[in-house]
Design a protein around this motif. Structure first.
Motif, PDB file in Angstrom:
ATOM      1  N   TYR A 145       0.834  -1.205   0.000  1.00  0.00           N
ATOM      2  CA  TYR A 145       0.000   0.000   0.000  1.00  0.00           C
ATOM      3  C   TYR A 145       0.871   1.259   0.000  1.00  0.00           C
ATOM      4  CZ  TYR A 145      -3.192   3.659   1.428  1.00  0.00           C
ATOM      5  OH  TYR A 145      -3.891   4.837   1.483  1.00  0.00           O
ATOM      6  N   ARG A 146       1.913   1.260   0.811  1.00  0.00           N
ATOM      7  CA  ARG A 146       2.809   2.415   0.878  1.00  0.00           C
ATOM      8  C   ARG A 146       3.492   2.635  -0.474  1.00  0.00           C
ATOM      9  NH1 ARG A 146       4.919   5.339   5.164  1.00  0.00           N
ATOM     10  NH2 ARG A 146       3.935   3.904   6.625  1.00  0.00           N
ATOM     11  N   ALA A 147       3.944   1.558  -1.109  1.00  0.00           N
ATOM     12  CA  ALA A 147       4.585   1.663  -2.427  1.00  0.00           C
ATOM     13  C   ALA A 147       3.600   2.200  -3.468  1.00  0.00           C
ATOM     14  CB  ALA A 147       5.134   0.302  -2.852  1.00  0.00           C
ATOM     15  N   MET A 148       2.371   1.707  -3.423  1.00  0.00           N
ATOM     16  CA  MET A 148       1.364   2.207  -4.368  1.00  0.00           C
ATOM     17  C   MET A 148       1.035   3.673  -4.084  1.00  0.00           C
ATOM     18  SD  MET A 148       0.945  -0.141  -6.539  1.00  0.00           S
ATOM     19  CE  MET A 148      -0.375   0.629  -7.452  1.00  0.00           C
ATOM     20  N   SER A 149       1.096   4.075  -2.820  1.00  0.00           N
ATOM     21  CA  SER A 149       0.886   5.489  -2.459  1.00  0.00           C
ATOM     22  C   SER A 149       1.971   6.366  -3.075  1.00  0.00           C
ATOM     23  CB  SER A 149       0.882   5.659  -0.936  1.00  0.00           C
ATOM     24  OG  SER A 149      -0.205   4.976  -0.367  1.00  0.00           O
ATOM     25  N   ILE A 150       3.204   5.860  -3.111  1.00  0.00           N
ATOM     26  CA  ILE A 150       4.293   6.597  -3.745  1.00  0.00           C
ATOM     27  C   ILE A 150       4.000   6.751  -5.239  1.00  0.00           C
ATOM     28  CG2 ILE A 150       6.725   6.463  -4.447  1.00  0.00           C
ATOM     29  CD1 ILE A 150       7.260   5.097  -1.705  1.00  0.00           C
ATOM     30  N   ILE A 151       3.627   5.649  -5.872  1.00  0.00           N
ATOM     31  CA  ILE A 151       3.339   5.669  -7.314  1.00  0.00           C
ATOM     32  C   ILE A 151       2.217   6.648  -7.636  1.00  0.00           C
ATOM     33  CG2 ILE A 151       2.424   4.264  -9.226  1.00  0.00           C
ATOM     34  CD1 ILE A 151       3.940   1.854  -7.914  1.00  0.00           C
ATOM     35  N   HIS A 152       1.205   6.725  -6.779  1.00  0.00           N
ATOM     36  CA  HIS A 152       0.029   7.563  -7.020  1.00  0.00           C
ATOM     37  C   HIS A 152       0.119   8.937  -6.338  1.00  0.00           C
ATOM     38  CE1 HIS A 152      -2.449   4.650  -9.207  1.00  0.00           C
ATOM     39  NE2 HIS A 152      -1.769   3.748  -8.502  1.00  0.00           N
ATOM     40  N   ASN A 153       1.292   9.275  -5.837  1.00  0.00           N
ATOM     41  CA  ASN A 153       1.496  10.568  -5.167  1.00  0.00           C
ATOM     42  C   ASN A 153       0.481  10.819  -4.057  1.00  0.00           C
ATOM     43  OD1 ASN A 153       3.757  11.427  -6.752  1.00  0.00           O
ATOM     44  ND2 ASN A 153       2.312  11.772  -8.432  1.00  0.00           N
TER      45      ASN A 153
END
Length: 160
Positions: A145-153
Motif C-alpha cells: 500500500y505504501r509503495a502504491m501510495s508513492i506511485i500515485h502521489n
C-alpha cells in the motif's frame, strides 16, 4: 496488473486479520489485490529434517499449482534481496508498465521448497528478523500500500 498474495499457514488471529483487511481495502482502488490462503502440510510433533523437507515439498507443490499462467512469482525468503519502500515502488511500477501480474509467496513455517525458489522471478527479504507468518502478511500488504501510495502521489507515504 493483478497482485495475489499466496500465503501458506493457519488462520490469523483477529487483530492481525483486521490489520490486513484494512490495508487490503485501501489498496484496491490502486491495484487489484487478492489473498490466497494455502493450507500447511500436516506436521508431526517433532519432525525430522527429512519430514520437514517433505512438508516444504508438499506446500511448494500447492504454491506452484496455484500460480497463474504468465504470473511473475516473487518469493519472500530470508536470503532474498532487501528493498527500500521506494525500490519496491519502482519494481511495482515496472511490473504495471509491462502489464505483468504478480504473485507474492509467503511460505510455510519451514520456508519454501527448492522448487519454489527455483521458479521465483524475484526473491525478496522483508527483514533479517524471524517474523510470524500472519504478521508478515500485514507488513507485506502495508508496504505494498505504501509503495502504491508513492506511485500515485498519495500523502500516506510521507506521514503514514
Amino acid at each position: 496488473m493483478k497482485l495475489r498474495i499466496l500465503s501458506v499457514g493457519h488462520k490469523a488471529p483477529t487483530w492481525l486479520q483486521t490489520g490486513y483487511d484494512d490495508y487490503a481495502k485501501r489498496i484496491q482502488p490502486m491495484i487489484s489485490t487478492q489473498a490466497v490462503e494455502l493450507a500447511p502440510a500436516k506436521r508431526s510433533k517433532n519432525p525430522s529434517s527429512a519430514e520437514i523437507d517433505k512438508y516444504k515439498t508438499q506446500e511448494g507443490q500447492a504454491i506452484l499449482s496455484t500460480r497463474q499462467p504468465k504470473e511473475k512469482l516473487w518469493v519472500l525468503d530470508v536470503k532474498g534481496k532487501m528493498l527500500s519502500t521506494e525500490a519496491l515502488a519502482d519494481r511495482l511500477k515496472h511490473a504495471m508498465t509491462d502489464g505483468q501480474d504478480v504473485a507474492i509467496v509467503i511460505g510455510g513455517a519451514d520456508g519454501v521448497s527448492a522448487d519454489v525458489l527455483a521458479s521465483a522471478d524475484f526473491q525478496w527479504s522483508l527483514s533479517n528478523l524471524t517474523l510470524p507468518h500472519p504478521l508478515v502478511k500485514v507488513i507485506l500488504i502495508e508496504q505494498l500500500y505504501r509503495a502504491m501510495s508513492i506511485i500515485h502521489n498519495h500523502p500516506y507515504h510521507r506521514g503514514g
